[in-house]
Write a protein that holds these residues in place. Structure first.
Motif, PDB file in Angstrom:
ATOM      1  N   MET A 207       0.820  -1.206   0.000  1.00  0.00           N
ATOM      2  CA  MET A 207       0.000   0.000   0.000  1.00  0.00           C
ATOM      3  C   MET A 207       0.859   1.262   0.000  1.00  0.00           C
ATOM      4  SD  MET A 207      -3.314  -0.900   2.371  1.00  0.00           S
ATOM      5  CE  MET A 207      -2.378  -1.299   3.842  1.00  0.00           C
ATOM      6  N   ALA A 208       1.943   1.248   0.784  1.00  0.00           N
ATOM      7  CA  ALA A 208       2.821   2.418   0.828  1.00  0.00           C
ATOM      8  C   ALA A 208       3.462   2.655  -0.540  1.00  0.00           C
ATOM      9  CB  ALA A 208       3.896   2.226   1.894  1.00  0.00           C
ATOM     10  N   ASN A 212       2.786   5.950  -2.894  1.00  0.00           N
ATOM     11  CA  ASN A 212       3.864   6.787  -3.426  1.00  0.00           C
ATOM     12  C   ASN A 212       3.818   6.829  -4.949  1.00  0.00           C
ATOM     13  OD1 ASN A 212       4.841   7.353  -0.868  1.00  0.00           O
ATOM     14  ND2 ASN A 212       6.257   5.630  -0.866  1.00  0.00           N
ATOM     15  N   GLN A 213       3.509   5.688  -5.557  1.00  0.00           N
ATOM     16  CA  GLN A 213       3.434   5.641  -7.018  1.00  0.00           C
ATOM     17  C   GLN A 213       2.275   6.484  -7.524  1.00  0.00           C
ATOM     18  OE1 GLN A 213       2.337   1.892  -9.282  1.00  0.00           O
ATOM     19  NE2 GLN A 213       4.501   2.026  -9.803  1.00  0.00           N
ATOM     20  N   ALA A 214       1.131   6.408  -6.847  1.00  0.00           N
ATOM     21  CA  ALA A 214      -0.016   7.218  -7.244  1.00  0.00           C
ATOM     22  C   ALA A 214       0.294   8.707  -7.109  1.00  0.00           C
ATOM     23  CB  ALA A 214      -1.239   6.851  -6.406  1.00  0.00           C
ATOM     24  N   MET A 215       0.992   9.089  -6.052  1.00  0.00           N
ATOM     25  CA  MET A 215       1.376  10.482  -5.868  1.00  0.00           C
ATOM     26  C   MET A 215       2.337  10.922  -6.960  1.00  0.00           C
ATOM     27  SD  MET A 215      -0.099  11.873  -3.149  1.00  0.00           S
ATOM     28  CE  MET A 215       0.984  13.137  -2.486  1.00  0.00           C
ATOM     29  N   ALA A 222      -6.666   7.916  -6.698  1.00  0.00           N
ATOM     30  CA  ALA A 222      -6.208   6.606  -6.242  1.00  0.00           C
ATOM     31  C   ALA A 222      -5.459   6.739  -4.919  1.00  0.00           C
ATOM     32  CB  ALA A 222      -5.317   5.960  -7.301  1.00  0.00           C
ATOM     33  N   ALA A 223      -4.657   7.792  -4.782  1.00  0.00           N
ATOM     34  CA  ALA A 223      -3.922   8.017  -3.535  1.00  0.00           C
ATOM     35  C   ALA A 223      -4.885   8.199  -2.363  1.00  0.00           C
ATOM     36  CB  ALA A 223      -3.016   9.243  -3.680  1.00  0.00           C
ATOM     37  N   GLN A 224      -6.006   8.880  -2.602  1.00  0.00           N
ATOM     38  CA  GLN A 224      -7.010   9.054  -1.551  1.00  0.00           C
ATOM     39  C   GLN A 224      -7.577   7.703  -1.103  1.00  0.00           C
ATOM     40  OE1 GLN A 224      -9.464  11.862  -3.817  1.00  0.00           O
ATOM     41  NE2 GLN A 224      -9.200  13.365  -2.180  1.00  0.00           N
ATOM     42  N   LYS A 225      -7.901   6.849  -2.074  1.00  0.00           N
ATOM     43  CA  LYS A 225      -8.474   5.536  -1.752  1.00  0.00           C
ATOM     44  C   LYS A 225      -7.469   4.660  -1.014  1.00  0.00           C
ATOM     45  CE  LYS A 225     -11.525   5.716  -5.778  1.00  0.00           C
ATOM     46  NZ  LYS A 225     -11.812   5.175  -7.132  1.00  0.00           N
ATOM     47  N   ILE A 226      -6.213   4.699  -1.483  1.00  0.00           N
ATOM     48  CA  ILE A 226      -5.178   3.886  -0.827  1.00  0.00           C
ATOM     49  C   ILE A 226      -4.951   4.361   0.597  1.00  0.00           C
ATOM     50  CG2 ILE A 226      -2.734   3.246  -0.899  1.00  0.00           C
ATOM     51  CD1 ILE A 226      -2.947   3.511  -3.975  1.00  0.00           C
ATOM     52  N   LEU A 227      -4.958   5.684   0.784  1.00  0.00           N
ATOM     53  CA  LEU A 227      -4.752   6.212   2.136  1.00  0.00           C
ATOM     54  C   LEU A 227      -5.870   5.768   3.073  1.00  0.00           C
ATOM     55  CD1 LEU A 227      -2.763   8.076   3.656  1.00  0.00           C
ATOM     56  CD2 LEU A 227      -4.397   9.919   3.295  1.00  0.00           C
ATOM     57  N   ALA A 228      -7.097   5.699   2.563  1.00  0.00           N
ATOM     58  CA  ALA A 228      -8.214   5.221   3.391  1.00  0.00           C
ATOM     59  C   ALA A 228      -7.988   3.772   3.812  1.00  0.00           C
ATOM     60  CB  ALA A 228      -9.521   5.360   2.613  1.00  0.00           C
ATOM     61  N   ARG A 241       1.395  11.197   5.713  1.00  0.00           N
ATOM     62  CA  ARG A 241       0.948  10.975   4.336  1.00  0.00           C
ATOM     63  C   ARG A 241      -0.335  11.765   4.048  1.00  0.00           C
ATOM     64  NH1 ARG A 241       3.081   5.882   5.666  1.00  0.00           N
ATOM     65  NH2 ARG A 241       4.621   5.104   4.155  1.00  0.00           N
ATOM     66  N   ARG A 242      -1.226  11.816   5.027  1.00  0.00           N
ATOM     67  CA  ARG A 242      -2.471  12.570   4.842  1.00  0.00           C
ATOM     68  C   ARG A 242      -2.175  14.054   4.618  1.00  0.00           C
ATOM     69  NH1 ARG A 242      -7.405  11.235   5.634  1.00  0.00           N
ATOM     70  NH2 ARG A 242      -6.859   9.429   6.920  1.00  0.00           N
ATOM     71  N   ARG A 243      -1.257  14.605   5.422  1.00  0.00           N
ATOM     72  CA  ARG A 243      -0.903  16.017   5.262  1.00  0.00           C
ATOM     73  C   ARG A 243      -0.270  16.254   3.886  1.00  0.00           C
ATOM     74  NH1 ARG A 243       2.588  16.296   8.987  1.00  0.00           N
ATOM     75  NH2 ARG A 243       1.103  16.668  10.671  1.00  0.00           N
ATOM     76  N   ARG A 244       0.587  15.332   3.479  1.00  0.00           N
ATOM     77  CA  ARG A 244       1.230  15.446   2.167  1.00  0.00           C
ATOM     78  C   ARG A 244       0.201  15.412   1.038  1.00  0.00           C
ATOM     79  NH1 ARG A 244       4.717  10.434  -0.047  1.00  0.00           N
ATOM     80  NH2 ARG A 244       4.891  11.053  -2.243  1.00  0.00           N
ATOM     81  N   LEU A 245      -0.761  14.502   1.160  1.00  0.00           N
ATOM     82  CA  LEU A 245      -1.793  14.370   0.131  1.00  0.00           C
ATOM     83  C   LEU A 245      -2.696  15.600   0.098  1.00  0.00           C
ATOM     84  CD1 LEU A 245      -3.319  12.785  -2.026  1.00  0.00           C
ATOM     85  CD2 LEU A 245      -4.545  11.592  -0.187  1.00  0.00           C
TER      86      LEU A 245
END
Length: 308
Positions: A207-208, A212-215, A222-228, A241-245
C-alpha cells in the motif's frame, strides 16, 4: 574522370587478389550435419544479441529457418528475439513520448500566459493552437500506450502513462482506466490481507508503494483511496501521508481552478466545466469549484435554449 574510375577498378582488383573475396561474398553455407548447422546459427545469433544487434540475430535465425523450416528451436528462438526487439522499440518510443508529455506539461502555464497577454495577436493565436494540438496528440498517444500496457498487465507502467495523459488532457476514459488499475492493485492487497498475520507488514509495504506511485503519477484519487485503506490497517501511521496528500490536492485544485478560469475566459466552456469537475473529484466540498461549475452549467443550459 575516366582515369580516376580506371584507378578505382584496378584498386578493387588488387584488393581481391591480395585478400580474396571474403569482403564481397556471403559467408559459405554450413557443410556439417543438421544439428551442427543449427547450433552454429544459434551461437552466432546469441553473439549478435549479446552485442545488442538484434536485427542481425533475427536475420541469422531466419537464414537457418529457411534451410531447416521444421526446427522447433529455431522457431522459438526467432519468436524470442522478435518479441525482445518489439519490446525495446516500444520502451524507447514510450520513454520519448513520456519526455514529450512532461515537457508540454512543464511549459503549458508559460504558453497560456503568453497567449492571454497577446490573445488578439494572430501569430500568438496560431502558436497556441499548434501547442494545443501537440498536447492533444501526445495525450492521445499516451492513452493508447496505457491501454497496451494494461493488456500486457504492466499496471505500474500503465498508471504512469495514463496519469500523464490525463494531466495533459482531462479524460473520463483515462480516469476510468486508472480506476481499473487501482482495482487490480486493490485485488492484490485484498489477497494479501487474507494471508497470515505475519504478512501484514508486506501488505502495508504494498500500500505504501502504491500510494507513493499514485502520488508520483499525479493519480490523486487513487492516492485518496489507498490512504483510506492504510488508515484501516494502521490508523496512527498515516498522519504525515495525509498532510502530504492534502497539500498536493490543494495545489492541484488551485491549478485546476485557474486553468478552468482561463478556458472559461477563452470561451471554451465545455473544457472549463470538465476541468472544474476534475477538481471536484479531488475536493467535493470546495465552494469555489461548486460555484464555478454551477455558473458554467447554467451558461451552457442557456446557450442550448437560445439555440433551440
Amino acid at each position: 574522370m575516366m582515369r580516376g574510375l580506371v584507378v578505382f577498378i584496378l584498386f578493387l582488383m588488387a584488393s581481391v587478389s591480395l585478400h580474396g573475396c571474403a569482403g564481397f561474398v556471403k559467408q559459405p553455407a554450413c557443410t556439417g550435419d543438421r544439428q551442427e548447422c543449427i547450433g552454429q546459427s544459434l551461437d552466432r545469433a546469441q553473439a549478435y544479441a549479446e552485442d545488442n544487434r538484434l536485427a542481425k540475430a533475427i536475420s541469422e535465425i531466419q537464414r537457418a529457418r529457411d534451410r531447416f523450416p521444421d526446427a522447433p528451436v529455431l522457431r522459438e528462438k526467432f519468436k524470442q528475439y522478435e518479441s525482445l526487439r518489439r519490446q525495446i522499440i516500444f520502451d524507447n518510443e514510450l520513454e520519448l513520448l513520456l519526455e514529450r508529455g512532461r515537457y508540454l506539461l512543464a511549459i503549458r502555464d508559460n504558453r497560456e500566459n503568453l497567449f492571454y497577454a497577446r490573445h488578439d495577436n494572430y501569430e500568438s493565436r496560431r502558436r497556441y493552437r499548434e501547442f494545443e494540438e501537440a498536447v492533444e496528440q501526445t495525450a492521445s498517444r499516451l492513452f493508447e500506450k496505457g491501454q497496451q500496457a494494461i493488456r500486457d498487465r504492466e499496471f505500474g507502467m500503465a498508471g504512469r502513462v495514463l496519469g500523464l495523459s490525463n494531466r495533459l488532457v482531462s479524460s473520463t476514459a483515462a480516469r476510468n482506466l486508472l480506476a481499473e488499475i487501482h482495482f487490480h492493485r486493490q485485488d492484490l492487497r485484498i489477497e494479501s490481507s487474507r494471508q497470515e498475520e505475519t504478512r501484514n507488514e508486506e501488505k502495508w509495504s504494498i500500500m505504501a508503494r502504491d500510494f507513493n506511485q499514485a502520488m508520483e503519477n499525479g493519480n490523486l484519487p487513487a492516492a485518496q483511496k489507498i490512504l483510506a485503506e492504510m488508515q484501516a490497517v494502521k490508523p496512527g501511521q498515516v498522519k504525515d501521508r495525509r498532510r502530504r496528500l492534502e497539500n498536493r490536492i490543494d495545489k492541484e485544485v488551485e491549478t485546476l481552478l485557474e486553468r478552468g478560469r482561463f478556458l472559461y475566459t477563452r470561451g471554451d466552456l465545455q473544457k472549463a466545466l470538465k476541468t472544474w469537475e476534475q477538481g471536484l473529484e479531488l475536493k467535493p466540498d470546495d465552494p469555489k469549484l461548486q460555484q464555478n461549475i454551477r455558473r458554467a452549467r447554467t451558461f451552457l443550459d442557456n446557450l442550448d435554449r437560445w439555440r433551440n
